[in-house]
Design a protein around this motif. Structure first.
Motif, short mmCIF file in Angstrom:
data_model
loop_
_atom_site.label_atom_id
_atom_site.label_comp_id
_atom_site.label_asym_id
_atom_site.label_seq_id
_atom_site.Cartn_x
_atom_site.Cartn_y
_atom_site.Cartn_z
N VAL A 279 16.67 18.61 -17.10
CA VAL A 279 18.14 18.46 -16.94
C VAL A 279 18.70 19.39 -17.94
O VAL A 279 18.48 19.77 -18.92
CB VAL A 279 18.33 16.97 -17.66
CG1 VAL A 279 19.94 16.76 -17.77
CG2 VAL A 279 17.46 15.99 -16.78
N GLY A 280 19.89 20.01 -17.13
CA GLY A 280 20.83 20.94 -17.98
C GLY A 280 20.29 22.47 -17.61
O GLY A 280 21.02 23.48 -18.37
N ILE A 281 19.76 22.57 -16.58
CA ILE A 281 19.37 23.97 -16.13
C ILE A 281 19.91 24.21 -14.74
O ILE A 281 20.04 23.14 -13.90
CB ILE A 281 18.03 24.33 -16.38
CG1 ILE A 281 17.62 25.69 -16.24
CG2 ILE A 281 17.30 23.53 -15.03
CD1 ILE A 281 16.16 26.10 -16.75
N ASP A 282 20.33 25.29 -14.28
CA ASP A 282 20.87 25.74 -13.10
C ASP A 282 19.61 26.05 -12.18
O ASP A 282 18.82 26.47 -12.31
CB ASP A 282 21.66 27.08 -13.28
CG ASP A 282 22.49 27.12 -11.87
OD1 ASP A 282 22.05 28.23 -11.21
OD2 ASP A 282 23.39 26.24 -11.53
N ALA A 283 20.18 25.82 -10.94
CA ALA A 283 19.10 25.79 -9.76
C ALA A 283 18.57 27.11 -9.80
O ALA A 283 17.45 27.44 -9.03
CB ALA A 283 19.80 25.47 -8.34
N ALA A 284 19.43 28.23 -10.17
CA ALA A 284 18.92 29.84 -10.05
C ALA A 284 17.58 29.87 -10.69
O ALA A 284 16.56 30.57 -10.27
CB ALA A 284 19.76 30.55 -10.34
N ILE A 285 17.68 29.29 -11.90
CA ILE A 285 16.35 29.53 -12.87
C ILE A 285 15.25 28.74 -12.53
O ILE A 285 14.05 28.95 -12.41
CB ILE A 285 16.94 29.28 -14.41
CG1 ILE A 285 18.23 30.31 -14.48
CG2 ILE A 285 15.73 29.60 -15.16
CD1 ILE A 285 18.63 30.37 -15.88
N ALA A 286 15.64 27.42 -12.08
CA ALA A 286 14.55 26.47 -11.73
C ALA A 286 13.82 26.97 -10.53
O ALA A 286 12.48 27.07 -10.26
CB ALA A 286 15.16 25.13 -11.33
N ASN A 287 14.76 27.62 -9.36
CA ASN A 287 13.92 28.49 -8.45
C ASN A 287 13.14 29.51 -8.55
O ASN A 287 12.22 29.68 -8.13
CB ASN A 287 15.14 28.66 -7.35
CG ASN A 287 14.66 29.21 -5.94
OD1 ASN A 287 13.46 28.44 -5.62
ND2 ASN A 287 15.05 30.10 -5.29
N ALA A 288 13.76 30.28 -9.48
CA ALA A 288 12.70 31.36 -10.15
C ALA A 288 11.53 30.86 -10.72
O ALA A 288 10.31 31.45 -10.26
CB ALA A 288 13.40 32.13 -11.35
N PHE A 289 11.61 29.78 -11.43
CA PHE A 289 10.13 29.32 -12.06
C PHE A 289 9.24 28.73 -10.62
O PHE A 289 8.08 28.88 -10.76
CB PHE A 289 10.26 27.69 -12.77
CG PHE A 289 11.02 28.27 -14.04
CD1 PHE A 289 11.81 27.31 -14.57
CD2 PHE A 289 10.65 29.42 -14.98
CE1 PHE A 289 12.38 27.48 -15.83
CE2 PHE A 289 11.41 29.50 -16.13
CZ PHE A 289 12.31 28.75 -16.71
#
Lengths: 258, 114
Positions: free
Chosen positions: A67-77
């Motif tokens: 919670v609290g993170i943008d999709a761009a970074i989650a997608n990078a993970f």
């Protein structure tokens, strides 16, 4: 949709599934876009709002909420999990004898896809120039199995399990052959295939396999066999709003069961 | 990634406007959406960045063109450097939080079993 006072919050923070399409997909909370909001990156604010909740964790799968993170970074993970986390997998297959019905290259391909239990952090990548397998970059495995007729089988049976010995070659038949100082370094950890029951080939009496395999460290970008995950995916946390009160039987049906 | 024999540039700078240091296109080799999109997000969140975007010039080549345009005379390498550092910090924080929560969860799982 125009950014009126009422739906600014909605535009900034929600992706909406409409009947014919999805709205507000792209992140728009960048500094200067919305008057009155300070959207500049603030590490303290991020750390305060960020949390992770583990929903489910077992040997072979895991689900957690971020919670609290943008999709761009989650997608990078997600992309990194699939393509850039190293593992060990069988790369070179030396076939000394293969009289089975499975072709050499098909057998080598299947062996490459078998997951190997070995910590890739304890190994190094193999240089392209190196010819010799050294103890720091290679794991050597051996598969040596011969199928024969079962002398104790009854005359009328037609069940292959009774008639033949070693007619199914499983991944549990793959044995680790330590090179160099690996026997001391990895004395306690068992190096070998993760799963015992992967069927590699089927044999009949007189057929045999005599194979030596070298495992090296690699990443999913190079070949999918090096990907440590079966798959990794993410989705946005759904928010379901009930528009009216639900009572009685409908409420029972709609109850979310875990 | 596996080591390579020859040296290849990791990052090149191409300036289209003559003297303006604020509008620069960087060419990042051996990168794709993994770094491109997340870095673009971090740099867009910086103040004084007028434009930030990236493209993959051709899917067969693994390089991205990353363009930054700044406002107010700020040299474009500054938000790039800040964005990379901030991205590293974010990932470090996520890693720490993740490890702490997974350990908590595992301990919580063991207790009911005992």
């Amino acid at each position: 949709m125009a950014a009126t006072m009422k739906n600014v919050e909605e535009i900034r923070s929600r992706v909406i599934l409409g009947e014919f399409g999805v709205k507000n997909v792209h992140t728009s909370d960048f500094p200067g876009n919305y008057p009155g909001y300070d959207d500049t990156w603030d590490m303290q604010k991020f750390q305060k709002n960020f949390r992770i909740d583990v929903v489910h964790l077992d040997e072979s799968s895991m689900e957690f909420d971020m919670v609290g993170i943008d999709a761009a970074i989650a997608n990078a993970f997600r992309r990194i999990l699939l393509a850039e986390v190293p593992t060990m997998a069988i790369e070179k297959v030396f076939i000394y004898n293969n009289t089975s019905i499975v072709q050499d290259e098909v057998l080598a391909h299947r062996l490459g896809l078998i997951p190997i239990r070995a910590d890739p952090r304890l190994f190094e990548y193999r240089n392209a120039a190196e010819e010799e397998a050294s103890e720091i970059d290679t794991i050597q495995l051996q598969l040596k199995i011969k199928c024969s007729r079962n002398p104790r089988a009854s005359k009328e049976s037609s069940d292959p399990r009774e008639l033949y010995l070693n007619h199914m070659v499983y991944s549990r038949d793959i044995k680790w052959v330590p090179i160099g100082n690996q026997a001391d370094v990895f004395a306690d950890s068992s190096i070998g295939p993760v799963h015992d029951d992967i069927l590699i080939a089927q044999l009949r009496p007189g057929q045999e396999l005599d194979i030596v395999m070298h495992c090296v460290k690699g990443i999913g970008k190079d070949h999918a066999k090096f990907s440590p995950v079966a798959t990794a995916s993410y989705r946005l946390l759904p928010e379901i709003t009930l528009l009216e009160q639900v009572e009685g039987e409908k409420a029972e049906q709609a109850m979310i069961k875990k | 990634m596996a080591g390579e024999g020859e040296k290849k540039p990791v990052l090149e700078m191409i300036q289209a406007d003559g003297a303006d240091e604020g509008c620069v296109t960087f060419v990042l080799h051996d990168e794709d959406h993994t770094l491109g999109n997340s870095l673009r997000y971090m740099i867009m969140k910086t103040l004084d960045v007028e434009f930030c975007g990236y493209t993959i010039t051709h899917p067969s080549e693994s390089k991205i063109n990353f363009r930054i345009q700044t406002r107010g005379g700020l040299p474009a390498s500054e938000p790039l450097r800040r964005g990379l550092n901030e991205l590293t910090d974010v990932c470090q924080h996520v890693l720490n939080t993740f490890q702490a929560r997974v350990n908590e969860f595992k301990e919580g799982q063991e207790q009911p079993m005992e």
